[in-house]
Design a protein around this motif. Structure first.
Motif, PDB file in Angstrom:
ATOM      1  N   ALA A 164      49.795 -83.328 -44.941  1.00  0.00           N
ATOM      2  CA  ALA A 164      49.315 -84.583 -44.357  1.00  0.00           C
ATOM      3  C   ALA A 164      49.371 -85.713 -45.382  1.00  0.00           C
ATOM      4  CB  ALA A 164      47.892 -84.405 -43.831  1.00  0.00           C
ATOM      5  N   CYS A 165      49.041 -85.418 -46.625  1.00  0.00           N
ATOM      6  CA  CYS A 165      49.121 -86.438 -47.673  1.00  0.00           C
ATOM      7  C   CYS A 165      50.560 -86.862 -47.922  1.00  0.00           C
ATOM      8  CB  CYS A 165      48.496 -85.902 -48.968  1.00  0.00           C
ATOM      9  SG  CYS A 165      46.698 -85.720 -48.913  1.00  0.00           S
ATOM     10  N   GLU A 166      51.466 -85.900 -47.921  1.00  0.00           N
ATOM     11  CA  GLU A 166      52.874 -86.216 -48.173  1.00  0.00           C
ATOM     12  C   GLU A 166      53.444 -87.132 -47.100  1.00  0.00           C
ATOM     13  OE1 GLU A 166      54.740 -82.437 -48.528  1.00  0.00           O
ATOM     14  OE2 GLU A 166      54.149 -82.146 -50.633  1.00  0.00           O
ATOM     15  N   LYS A 167      52.983 -86.991 -45.862  1.00  0.00           N
ATOM     16  CA  LYS A 167      53.438 -87.876 -44.796  1.00  0.00           C
ATOM     17  C   LYS A 167      53.049 -89.320 -45.067  1.00  0.00           C
ATOM     18  CE  LYS A 167      53.482 -84.468 -41.038  1.00  0.00           C
ATOM     19  NZ  LYS A 167      52.876 -84.089 -39.730  1.00  0.00           N
ATOM     20  N   GLU A 168      51.991 -89.522 -45.817  1.00  0.00           N
ATOM     21  CA  GLU A 168      51.523 -90.865 -46.170  1.00  0.00           C
ATOM     22  C   GLU A 168      52.083 -91.341 -47.515  1.00  0.00           C
ATOM     23  OE1 GLU A 168      49.764 -92.802 -44.238  1.00  0.00           O
ATOM     24  OE2 GLU A 168      49.498 -91.288 -42.662  1.00  0.00           O
ATOM     25  N   GLY A 169      53.014 -90.573 -48.080  1.00  0.00           N
ATOM     26  CA  GLY A 169      53.569 -90.927 -49.391  1.00  0.00           C
ATOM     27  C   GLY A 169      52.582 -90.686 -50.510  1.00  0.00           C
ATOM     28  N   ALA A 170      51.682 -89.741 -50.327  1.00  0.00           N
ATOM     29  CA  ALA A 170      50.641 -89.447 -51.318  1.00  0.00           C
ATOM     30  C   ALA A 170      50.603 -87.941 -51.590  1.00  0.00           C
ATOM     31  CB  ALA A 170      49.291 -89.943 -50.808  1.00  0.00           C
ATOM     32  N   LYS A 171      49.618 -87.523 -52.383  1.00  0.00           N
ATOM     33  CA  LYS A 171      49.406 -86.113 -52.685  1.00  0.00           C
ATOM     34  C   LYS A 171      47.914 -85.828 -52.686  1.00  0.00           C
ATOM     35  CE  LYS A 171      53.537 -85.214 -55.484  1.00  0.00           C
ATOM     36  NZ  LYS A 171      54.034 -84.728 -56.808  1.00  0.00           N
ATOM     37  N   LEU A 172      47.580 -84.532 -52.530  1.00  0.00           N
ATOM     38  CA  LEU A 172      46.189 -84.159 -52.731  1.00  0.00           C
ATOM     39  C   LEU A 172      45.771 -84.588 -54.128  1.00  0.00           C
ATOM     40  CD1 LEU A 172      45.741 -80.594 -51.164  1.00  0.00           C
ATOM     41  CD2 LEU A 172      44.575 -82.703 -50.489  1.00  0.00           C
ATOM     42  N   ILE A 173      44.603 -85.137 -54.250  1.00  0.00           N
ATOM     43  CA  ILE A 173      44.176 -85.794 -55.472  1.00  0.00           C
ATOM     44  C   ILE A 173      44.159 -84.868 -56.682  1.00  0.00           C
ATOM     45  CG2 ILE A 173      41.725 -85.351 -54.991  1.00  0.00           C
ATOM     46  CD1 ILE A 173      41.109 -88.039 -56.303  1.00  0.00           C
ATOM     47  N   ILE A 203      41.309 -85.156 -49.708  1.00  0.00           N
ATOM     48  CA  ILE A 203      41.433 -86.465 -50.367  1.00  0.00           C
ATOM     49  C   ILE A 203      42.885 -86.648 -50.810  1.00  0.00           C
ATOM     50  CG2 ILE A 203      40.610 -87.990 -52.195  1.00  0.00           C
ATOM     51  CD1 ILE A 203      38.138 -86.167 -52.401  1.00  0.00           C
ATOM     52  N   CYS A 204      43.519 -87.713 -50.314  1.00  0.00           N
ATOM     53  CA  CYS A 204      44.879 -88.063 -50.752  1.00  0.00           C
ATOM     54  C   CYS A 204      44.801 -89.183 -51.789  1.00  0.00           C
ATOM     55  CB  CYS A 204      45.726 -88.526 -49.577  1.00  0.00           C
ATOM     56  SG  CYS A 204      45.929 -87.302 -48.265  1.00  0.00           S
ATOM     57  N   LYS A 205      45.731 -89.165 -52.713  1.00  0.00           N
ATOM     58  CA  LYS A 205      45.815 -90.209 -53.746  1.00  0.00           C
ATOM     59  C   LYS A 205      47.231 -90.776 -53.764  1.00  0.00           C
ATOM     60  CE  LYS A 205      45.377 -90.953 -58.740  1.00  0.00           C
ATOM     61  NZ  LYS A 205      45.080 -90.315 -60.047  1.00  0.00           N
ATOM     62  N   LYS A 206      47.314 -92.111 -53.815  1.00  0.00           N
ATOM     63  CA  LYS A 206      48.616 -92.801 -53.831  1.00  0.00           C
ATOM     64  C   LYS A 206      48.598 -93.836 -54.951  1.00  0.00           C
ATOM     65  CE  LYS A 206      50.070 -94.068 -49.812  1.00  0.00           C
ATOM     66  NZ  LYS A 206      50.313 -94.852 -48.551  1.00  0.00           N
ATOM     67  N   VAL A 207      49.639 -93.803 -55.776  1.00  0.00           N
ATOM     68  CA  VAL A 207      49.759 -94.759 -56.888  1.00  0.00           C
ATOM     69  C   VAL A 207      50.960 -95.668 -56.618  1.00  0.00           C
ATOM     70  CG1 VAL A 207      50.070 -95.057 -59.360  1.00  0.00           C
ATOM     71  CG2 VAL A 207      48.769 -93.096 -58.496  1.00  0.00           C
ATOM     72  N   PRO A 208      50.759 -96.983 -56.514  1.00  0.00           N
ATOM     73  CA  PRO A 208      51.881 -97.908 -56.265  1.00  0.00           C
ATOM     74  C   PRO A 208      52.850 -97.954 -57.439  1.00  0.00           C
ATOM     75  CG  PRO A 208      49.762 -98.944 -55.844  1.00  0.00           C
ATOM     76  CD  PRO A 208      49.492 -97.672 -56.581  1.00  0.00           C
ATOM     77  N   TRP A 258      42.489 -91.779 -49.874  1.00  0.00           N
ATOM     78  CA  TRP A 258      42.205 -91.571 -48.464  1.00  0.00           C
ATOM     79  C   TRP A 258      41.271 -90.364 -48.319  1.00  0.00           C
ATOM     80  CZ3 TRP A 258      42.400 -93.516 -43.752  1.00  0.00           C
ATOM     81  CH2 TRP A 258      42.318 -92.646 -42.664  1.00  0.00           C
ATOM     82  N   PHE A 259      40.094 -90.602 -47.747  1.00  0.00           N
ATOM     83  CA  PHE A 259      39.129 -89.539 -47.474  1.00  0.00           C
ATOM     84  C   PHE A 259      39.232 -89.230 -45.979  1.00  0.00           C
ATOM     85  CE2 PHE A 259      37.729 -91.732 -51.219  1.00  0.00           C
ATOM     86  CZ  PHE A 259      37.251 -90.727 -52.050  1.00  0.00           C
ATOM     87  N   SER A 260      39.829 -88.092 -45.692  1.00  0.00           N
ATOM     88  CA  SER A 260      40.172 -87.783 -44.296  1.00  0.00           C
ATOM     89  C   SER A 260      38.922 -87.676 -43.417  1.00  0.00           C
ATOM     90  CB  SER A 260      40.976 -86.489 -44.220  1.00  0.00           C
ATOM     91  OG  SER A 260      40.124 -85.371 -44.470  1.00  0.00           O
ATOM     92  N   HIS A 261      39.142 -87.878 -42.111  1.00  0.00           N
ATOM     93  CA  HIS A 261      38.054 -87.770 -41.146  1.00  0.00           C
ATOM     94  C   HIS A 261      38.057 -86.402 -40.461  1.00  0.00           C
ATOM     95  CE1 HIS A 261      37.352 -92.004 -41.735  1.00  0.00           C
ATOM     96  NE2 HIS A 261      38.606 -92.285 -41.400  1.00  0.00           N
ATOM     97  N   GLY A 262      39.232 -85.749 -40.442  1.00  0.00           N
ATOM     98  CA  GLY A 262      39.326 -84.454 -39.770  1.00  0.00           C
ATOM     99  C   GLY A 262      39.621 -83.340 -40.764  1.00  0.00           C
ATOM    100  N   PRO A 263      39.274 -82.112 -40.462  1.00  0.00           N
ATOM    101  CA  PRO A 263      39.491 -80.969 -41.357  1.00  0.00           C
ATOM    102  C   PRO A 263      40.897 -80.383 -41.216  1.00  0.00           C
ATOM    103  CG  PRO A 263      38.244 -80.247 -39.453  1.00  0.00           C
ATOM    104  CD  PRO A 263      38.462 -81.721 -39.275  1.00  0.00           C
ATOM    105  N   GLN A 283      31.957 -90.828 -53.760  1.00  0.00           N
ATOM    106  CA  GLN A 283      32.461 -90.986 -52.399  1.00  0.00           C
ATOM    107  C   GLN A 283      32.188 -89.732 -51.558  1.00  0.00           C
ATOM    108  OE1 GLN A 283      33.987 -93.706 -50.976  1.00  0.00           O
ATOM    109  NE2 GLN A 283      33.601 -94.877 -52.857  1.00  0.00           N
ATOM    110  N   VAL A 284      32.363 -88.560 -52.165  1.00  0.00           N
ATOM    111  CA  VAL A 284      32.139 -87.295 -51.453  1.00  0.00           C
ATOM    112  C   VAL A 284      30.655 -87.125 -51.110  1.00  0.00           C
ATOM    113  CG1 VAL A 284      32.193 -84.778 -51.713  1.00  0.00           C
ATOM    114  CG2 VAL A 284      34.173 -86.159 -52.401  1.00  0.00           C
TER     115      VAL A 284
END
Length: 293
Positions: free
Chosen positions: A190-199, A283-288, A176-181, A213-214
């Motif tokens: 914010a990443c943890e709320k999505e079940g992810a972590k900063l990459i 950037i958030c990263k999530k691994v299924p 996830w590449f965020s839109h807001g700072p 991507q960046v």
């Protein structure tokens, strides 16, 4: 003269008294007579009892014959015949039903055997019990595959939903590449709320993908890199990076520049150290789960 002498001797022997018989012989004769009398009485009683029994049996049999010849007896015979016929018919029907079930079972087993042998010809010479064991094992495998398929479908649904929400798939994870700072700390929350972590960038291939991507977005993005109390750079997992991709002059030693970010105006190496309170994208990263990998 001799004749006279012989006569006299004979006369003398004849005149001698006969000795008396012992008393025991008389007692034995008396006891024997008593025993014969008692035995005679017992035999007589036995004959009377036997005769009475025969007479009773004859009387009972005669009564039975009389009963059976009576109207009530005839009805009894008809009822017995009806019950016997009904039971015989019932047993026959049960037998027919059991034979039908057995025939159906054998037919079904034959179909199962054909399927099993069609799947694997090595089962051709196995008996019925072995074929059923093979079927049970196959059923367990199918059930396991079905469960895995359900898990896979759930993961696919989650991935599809996240992709529709703006997540980007790459290899075995999505990003996830965020839109807001946000600040570095708030980005992590914010990443943890999505079940992810900063990459955390683990391979050169992943590093290249994220950098592209960046650069396409032309913004700074926080990554899960930070400097600990001993001034060592680590990922959020606590591991030290296996490879470094710092820009020239990075990491700088400016105060509070303890958090890592990805720059877009760079070539190859784009890591930069920034003030953790600086507001920028992340950037958030999530691994299924392994179910779909």
């Amino acid at each position: 003269m001799c004749t006279v002498c012989c006569f006299l001797n004979t006369t003398e022997r004849m005149e001698q008294p006969t000795p008396a018989k012992p008393a025991t012989l008389s007692a034995t004769i008396t006891d024997g007579a008593t025993e014969r009398m008692e035995k005679s009485k017992t035999d007589g009683a036995s004959r009377k009892d036997l005769a009475a029994a025969k007479e009773t049996h004859a009387s009972t049999f005669q009564d039975m014959v009389t009963f059976l010849k009576s109207p009530k007896g005839e009805r009894f015979i008809i009822l017995e015949i009806f019950i016997l016929t009904t039971m015989t018919l019932l047993l026959f029907l049960l037998y027919q039903k059991e034979m039908k079930k057995r025939a159906e079972f054998q037919e079904g087993l034959g179909m199962i055997r054909s399927i099993v042998v069609g799947i694997d010809s090595t089962h051709k010479d196995k008996d019925d019990f072995q074929i059923l064991a093979v079927v049970q094992n196959l059923s367990e495998e199918v059930r396991h595959i079905a469960m895995k398929n359900d898990q896979l479908q759930k993961e696919i649904d989650i991935i599809s939903k996240n992709v529709d929400d703006g997540w980007v798939l790459f290899a075995t994870a999505y990003y996830w590449f965020s839109h807001g700072p946000q600040s570095w700390m708030n980005s992590q929350k914010a990443c943890e709320k999505e079940g992810a972590k900063l990459i955390s960038l683990e391979t050169g291939v992943e590093q290249q993908f994220v950098e592209n991507q960046v650069k396409a977005r032309r913004k700074l993005f926080w990554i899960g890199l930070f400097k600990d109390n001993q001034a060592k750079w680590k990922w959020l997992s606590g591991t030290i990076p296996k490879a470094h991709f710092w820009k020239r002059g990075e990491p700088n030693r400016a105060a509070k520049h303890d958090c890592g970010a990805l720059a877009f105006n760079c070539r190859g190496s784009c890591w930069a150290a920034l003030n953790c309170e600086q507001m920028t994208q992340y950037i958030c990263k999530k691994v299924p789960n392994d179910a779909w990998l």
